[in-house]
Scaffold this active site. Structure first.
Site, PDB file in Angstrom:
ATOM      1  N   HIS A   1      36.500  43.495  40.792  1.00 40.14           N
ATOM      2  CA  HIS A   1      36.873  43.233  42.181  1.00 40.14           C
ATOM      3  C   HIS A   1      38.328  42.813  42.337  1.00 40.14           C
ATOM      4  CE1 HIS A   1      36.054  42.462  46.359  1.00 40.14           C
ATOM      5  NE2 HIS A   1      36.533  41.229  46.263  1.00 40.14           N
TER       6      HIS A   1
ATOM      7  N   ASP B   1      40.063  42.994  49.643  1.00 40.25           N
ATOM      8  CA  ASP B   1      38.862  42.236  49.986  1.00 40.25           C
ATOM      9  C   ASP B   1      38.854  42.021  51.497  1.00 40.25           C
ATOM     10  OD1 ASP B   1      36.543  40.433  48.768  1.00 40.25           O
ATOM     11  OD2 ASP B   1      37.636  39.127  50.148  1.00 40.25           O
TER      12      ASP B   1
END
Length: 378
Positions: free
Chosen positions: A357, A123
């Site tokens: 994610h 991320d």
């Protein structure tokens, strides 16, 4: 104010310890560490938002078993690391990319190493890891980027072809029906921290809904390439990326709160593990991490980064993400630019089935397999 203690060992898998490293670029840095013994090559794991060093707990023991010294810090603005300010009106300069690289470099030196075998970023940790490898390839000798493609340093405006004047993307999003906004610019607003802490169910409820909404457990995560950076194309993404103009993030994700049965079935983030995240963010708030978004959206340090215009990552690199992760597609053409322009020695792009994610938490076994395969090749 008394100093924070390390994390309770009962919340950590066997073989991981929590401790502090003092004097790292003005920080007292909290780290998780696995792998005992002299002579082990170092792996540095950099988390994203809204996460912590704790997000690497599921992969650290296996990487240590493979012979590495594995260290994951709470980065500047997060968790039990102290020495940073969450003042919205304070100085953003400590959160700019090159100072985050300085944090990582200082930690490596404080740990007694001259170099790391690999830096791994997930991320918002992905661009930090990328900048580490780009700026100091002598120290960061390979890089694994996860969930967020890196497209290289910004170009110099001098000599670049003039871009045609385009419509303001934020005005265009606001004209959609219903009106929309981009999450990164929402995260840059003064009220973003308070609304995430004060949403339905408090911090714990917000994080449960947010993590679920961006995972492979939410059936709506079926990403595909977007044709361009236009309001109409961006609006094809889920609302956690392109939000309703009149809603905050807690309000955005609340309708997607998993059921009690879904929560009970969530093996990658059971309630006892979510409680670790919630406890930390209840204490610190989210503003430390949100400062990173403000650096990006305000662009005030872009000229500094342009010093590296045209420079590529020359050390071996790899990209890993969940097959159900919209983060791979959120910037049209980013994966292609990463492969063609930003990285000269990219070993592969891997999209992991069964992961959204939070790939290293949702599918840790496959992430370990891919990382070790990459590290052995390099």
């Amino acid at each position: 104010m008394s100093e924070l203690a390390p994390l309770d060992p009962s919340v950590l898998p066997p073989g991981i310890r929590s401790r502090f490293v003092d004097g790292v670029n003005g920080l007292r840095m909290h780290v998780l560490e696995a792998g005992e013994g002299e002579g082990r090559p170092l792996l540095l794991l950099l988390h994203g938002f809204p996460e912590l060093a704790y997000s690497w707990r599921k992969v650290m023991p296996a990487l240590a078993e493979a012979g590495f010294r594995v260290v994951a810090p709470d980065q500047r603005g997060y968790g039990r690391t102290t020495g940073w300010s969450a003042d919205y009106d304070g100085d953003l300069a400590p959160f700019r990319p090159l100072n985050l690289v300085r944090d990582a470099l200082g930690l490596v030196r404080a740990l007694g190493h001259e170099a790391v075998a690999g830096v791994v970023g997930h991320d918002f940790g992905s661009p930090v890891a990328a900048w580490c490898a780009l700026v100091r390839p002598d120290v960061f000798r390979s890089v694994a980027l996860m969930s967020a493609p890196f497209t290289g340093p910004p170009d110099l405006p001098e000599g670049a072809p003039a871009r045609p004047a385009g419509e303001d993307i934020h005005a265009a999003l606001a004209r959609l029906d219903p009106p929309r906004k981009h999450y990164q610019w929402h995260y840059s607003t003064r009220g973003a921290d308070a609304e995430m802490r004060g949403g339905p169910g408090g911090v714990h409820g917000f994080l449960r809904a947010y993590y679920h909404h961006k995972s492979a457990d939410w059936p709506g995560n079926k990403p595909f390439p977007l044709a361009g950076w236009t309001a109409g194309e961006l609006a094809k993404m889920p609302t956690y990326y392109i939000m309703r103009l009149d809603q905050g993030m807690a309000e955005t994700v609340a309708p997607h709160m998993p059921s009690e049965a879904e929560i009970a079935a969530c093996r990658w983030l059971p309630e006892r593990e979510l409680a670790v995240y919630a406890g930390e963010y209840e204490r610190t708030g989210f503003q430390g991490g949100l400062q990173w978004y403000r650096v990006r959206t305000e662009g005030r340090f872009e000229a500094e980064a342009q010093v590296f215009a045209g420079r590529r990552i020359e050390v071996p690199s790899v990209f890993i993400a969940g097959a159900s992760d919209w983060g791979v597609c959120q910037v049209p053409g980013a994966v292609e630019r990463m492969q063609d322009r930003a990285c000269s020695r990219m070993a592969g792009v891997h999209l992991v089935e069964g992961a959204g994610h939070w790939v290293q938490q949702e599918q840790p076994g496959e992430v370990v397999r891919l990382l070790l395969g990459f590290l052995r090749e390099t």
